[in-house]
Design a protein around this motif. Structure first.
Motif, PDB file in Angstrom:
ATOM      1  N   GLY A  31       0.813  -1.213   0.000  1.00 50.96           N
ATOM      2  CA  GLY A  31       0.000   0.000   0.000  1.00 50.96           C
ATOM      3  C   GLY A  31       0.841   1.256   0.000  1.00 50.96           C
ATOM      4  O   GLY A  31       1.724   1.424   0.849  1.00 50.96           O
ATOM      5  N   ALA A  32       0.590   2.146  -0.966  1.00 45.53           N
ATOM      6  CA  ALA A  32       1.350   3.393  -1.105  1.00 45.53           C
ATOM      7  C   ALA A  32       0.511   4.597  -0.717  1.00 45.53           C
ATOM      8  O   ALA A  32       0.663   5.675  -1.280  1.00 45.53           O
ATOM      9  CB  ALA A  32       1.859   3.548  -2.542  1.00 45.53           C
ATOM     10  N   GLN A  49       0.118  14.867  -4.024  1.00 42.23           N
ATOM     11  CA  GLN A  49       1.477  15.368  -3.893  1.00 42.23           C
ATOM     12  C   GLN A  49       2.091  15.023  -2.548  1.00 42.23           C
ATOM     13  O   GLN A  49       3.314  14.919  -2.415  1.00 42.23           O
ATOM     14  CB  GLN A  49       1.495  16.888  -4.100  1.00 42.23           C
ATOM     15  CG  GLN A  49       1.344  17.333  -5.536  1.00 42.23           C
ATOM     16  CD  GLN A  49       2.562  16.997  -6.361  1.00 42.23           C
ATOM     17  OE1 GLN A  49       3.691  17.308  -5.992  1.00 42.23           O
ATOM     18  NE2 GLN A  49       2.333  16.352  -7.495  1.00 42.23           N
ATOM     19  N   LEU A  50       1.263  14.852  -1.530  1.00 43.64           N
ATOM     20  CA  LEU A  50       1.786  14.542  -0.200  1.00 43.64           C
ATOM     21  C   LEU A  50       2.597  13.252  -0.238  1.00 43.64           C
ATOM     22  O   LEU A  50       3.758  13.212   0.192  1.00 43.64           O
ATOM     23  CB  LEU A  50       0.643  14.431   0.805  1.00 43.64           C
ATOM     24  CG  LEU A  50       1.036  14.068   2.238  1.00 43.64           C
ATOM     25  CD1 LEU A  50       1.956  15.134   2.829  1.00 43.64           C
ATOM     26  CD2 LEU A  50      -0.211  13.887   3.102  1.00 43.64           C
ATOM     27  N   ALA A  51       2.004  12.178  -0.752  1.00 45.14           N
ATOM     28  CA  ALA A  51       2.727  10.906  -0.829  1.00 45.14           C
ATOM     29  C   ALA A  51       3.868  10.979  -1.836  1.00 45.14           C
ATOM     30  O   ALA A  51       4.951  10.427  -1.600  1.00 45.14           O
ATOM     31  CB  ALA A  51       1.768   9.778  -1.193  1.00 45.14           C
ATOM     32  N   LYS A  52       3.653  11.647  -2.955  1.00 45.85           N
ATOM     33  CA  LYS A  52       4.713  11.756  -3.961  1.00 45.85           C
ATOM     34  C   LYS A  52       5.950  12.433  -3.387  1.00 45.85           C
ATOM     35  O   LYS A  52       7.087  11.989  -3.622  1.00 45.85           O
ATOM     36  CB  LYS A  52       4.206  12.535  -5.176  1.00 45.85           C
ATOM     37  CG  LYS A  52       3.177  11.783  -6.015  1.00 45.85           C
ATOM     38  CD  LYS A  52       2.701  12.627  -7.186  1.00 45.85           C
ATOM     39  CE  LYS A  52       1.681  11.885  -8.026  1.00 45.85           C
ATOM     40  NZ  LYS A  52       1.185  12.706  -9.160  1.00 45.85           N
ATOM     41  N   ARG A  53       5.746  13.488  -2.609  1.00 49.23           N
ATOM     42  CA  ARG A  53       6.889  14.209  -2.049  1.00 49.23           C
ATOM     43  C   ARG A  53       7.580  13.404  -0.954  1.00 49.23           C
ATOM     44  O   ARG A  53       8.803  13.499  -0.782  1.00 49.23           O
ATOM     45  CB  ARG A  53       6.438  15.580  -1.552  1.00 49.23           C
ATOM     46  CG  ARG A  53       5.971  16.463  -2.703  1.00 49.23           C
ATOM     47  CD  ARG A  53       5.510  17.837  -2.262  1.00 49.23           C
ATOM     48  NE  ARG A  53       4.904  18.534  -3.397  1.00 49.23           N
ATOM     49  CZ  ARG A  53       4.919  19.846  -3.571  1.00 49.23           C
ATOM     50  NH1 ARG A  53       5.484  20.625  -2.667  1.00 49.23           N
ATOM     51  NH2 ARG A  53       4.340  20.386  -4.629  1.00 49.23           N
ATOM     52  N   LEU A  54       6.820  12.628  -0.213  1.00 52.13           N
ATOM     53  CA  LEU A  54       7.434  11.743   0.780  1.00 52.13           C
ATOM     54  C   LEU A  54       8.278  10.681   0.098  1.00 52.13           C
ATOM     55  O   LEU A  54       9.435  10.450   0.480  1.00 52.13           O
ATOM     56  CB  LEU A  54       6.349  11.092   1.637  1.00 52.13           C
ATOM     57  CG  LEU A  54       5.635  12.004   2.631  1.00 52.13           C
ATOM     58  CD1 LEU A  54       4.365  11.331   3.145  1.00 52.13           C
ATOM     59  CD2 LEU A  54       6.553  12.357   3.803  1.00 52.13           C
ATOM     60  N   VAL A  84      -0.268   6.908  -6.243  1.00 53.37           N
ATOM     61  CA  VAL A  84       0.015   6.797  -4.820  1.00 53.37           C
ATOM     62  C   VAL A  84      -0.923   7.700  -4.022  1.00 53.37           C
ATOM     63  O   VAL A  84      -1.642   8.520  -4.573  1.00 53.37           O
ATOM     64  CB  VAL A  84       1.487   7.167  -4.516  1.00 53.37           C
ATOM     65  CG1 VAL A  84       2.431   6.222  -5.226  1.00 53.37           C
ATOM     66  CG2 VAL A  84       1.785   8.621  -4.899  1.00 53.37           C
ATOM     67  N   CYS A  85      -0.932   7.507  -2.752  1.00 50.41           N
ATOM     68  CA  CYS A  85      -1.667   8.281  -1.749  1.00 50.41           C
ATOM     69  C   CYS A  85      -3.050   7.719  -1.432  1.00 50.41           C
ATOM     70  O   CYS A  85      -3.815   8.319  -0.687  1.00 50.41           O
ATOM     71  CB  CYS A  85      -1.751   9.774  -2.081  1.00 50.41           C
ATOM     72  SG  CYS A  85      -1.543  10.813  -0.588  1.00 50.41           S
TER      73      CYS A  85
END
Length: 353
Positions: free
Chosen positions: A16-17, A120-125, A44-45
């Motif tokens: 899970g991403a 973007q939250l998950a992408k940036r993490l 993702v997210c």
């Protein structure tokens, strides 16, 4: 079979991403641990999801994330790239079962997203990590082998061996995966029971677009008594960069009971009914006729409670961990992220001890 460890307990598979999986991967970024993330979708997210259509961006699952956790706030506003960080503008008002709208529920909490959308939250993490992300990969079975974990997809394809395993899908999906898991029968059964006992509420999201701008003094309306067919209605144009000037895009999330009754109905039948309900709630007949729409049925949208902690603690002794809003006990992005960060910290300490 590919063995991702080197004998020192330094590999983990994250299933899970979403926000929790991204948070855990981020927490492990500086550890000598090989991280592989398996995500069933193409993005993702998870339920913090963004789509693009006809010049609009819209968050059709989680609408924003809050600043109610100090670690998450510092991460988002100071550590990660803040370029494009945006906030939904305007207060949140309420309405009751009769559709009576009232001022209220406006707090000082930030309602964050990004100009490019909440994903973007998950992408940036993930961008801050060296994790390998395998998208469009649905994990169907895991097995305890020689002190580690082997993983296969739903077609039976081997996905490798790992020293530890982190499961982050919604509780019902995690319980199904545990049911297909081969290892300690007593603990596996206790885990499956505990995870399956976590209730989840469905939510249907109707996205309604109009070629005119609505004039309202609020960003969103929320139903406080849970007795209206609509649970949430927000104006995506209140988020910078999401909707062109002169247009309106409503994110209408139907209540749990209405969604449960209609979750298996075709979108072509659900959307017109949702638009009629929206027109009635906002007292504007024009809203019954959007010029384009979108739909998402979230079968596992909101956890009703938290999972029992004791079986999860025992599972950690076997190298299997759990994270997500259902572990935190409430369906909030910042809580899922914080839970993922904390779980990642625990995993790092355990594997490297």
């Amino acid at each position: 079979m590919t063995d991702h460890g080197n004998g020192r307990g330094d590999s983990i598979a994250i299933v899970g991403a979403g926000a929790a999986g991204a948070g855990a991967a981020y927490a492990l970024r500086n550890a000598a641990i090989d991280v592989t993330v398996f995500e069933k979708s193409r993005g993702v997210c998870g339920r913090a999801a963004t789509r693009r259509k006809n010049g609009c961006r819209y968050d059709h699952g989680a609408n924003y994330f809050k600043d109610q956790d100090a670690r998450v706030t510092e991460l988002v506003t100071e550590t990660l790239d803040t370029d494009g960080l945006a906030e939904a503008e305007g207060p949140i008002w309420t309405f009751d079962a009769d559709g009576t709208v009232s001022e209220g529920r406006d707090t000082d909490d930030h309602k964050w997203t990004y100009r490019a959308g909440i994903t973007q939250l998950a992408k940036r993490l993930f961008d801050r990590t060296e994790a390998t992300i395998e998208k469009s990969t649905r994990v169907g079975a895991v097995e305890r082998v020689d002190g580690g974990w082997t993983i296969a997809d739903t077609d039976g394809t081997d996905l490798g061996r790992y020293d530890a395993l982190l499961l982050t899908p919604p509780a019902p999906q995690t319980a199904d995966l545990l049911a297909a898991t081969e290892w300690d029968d007593d603990l596996r059964g206790d885990l499956e029971t505990a995870v399956r006992d976590v209730s989840f509420r469905p939510t249907i999201t109707a996205v309604l677009h109009y070629p005119f701008e609505l004039d309202r003094p609020y960003y969103a309306l929320v139903n406080t008594d849970k007795d209206h067919a609509i649970g949430w209605c927000s104006r995506e144009e209140c988020k910078p960069g999401h909707v062109p000037d002169g247009e309106s895009l409503l994110i209408v999330q139907l209540g749990a009971d209405w969604s449960a009754d209609r979750i298996d109905d075709p979108p072509t039948e659900v959307i017109p009914d949702a638009a009629d309900l929206t027109a009635d709630l906002l007292d504007d007949d024009r809203l019954a006729d959007p010029d384009w729409t979108d739909y998402q049925g979230w079968r596992y949208a909101q956890p009703g409670d938290a999972v029992a902690a004791e079986p999860l603690d025992r599972a950690a002794e076997h190298g299997v961990f759990f994270a997500g809003d259902w572990v935190a006990g409430e369906g909030r992005v910042h809580l899922a992220l914080r839970n993922g960060l904390d779980t990642g910290d625990r995993i790092g300490k355990r594997l490297l001890s």
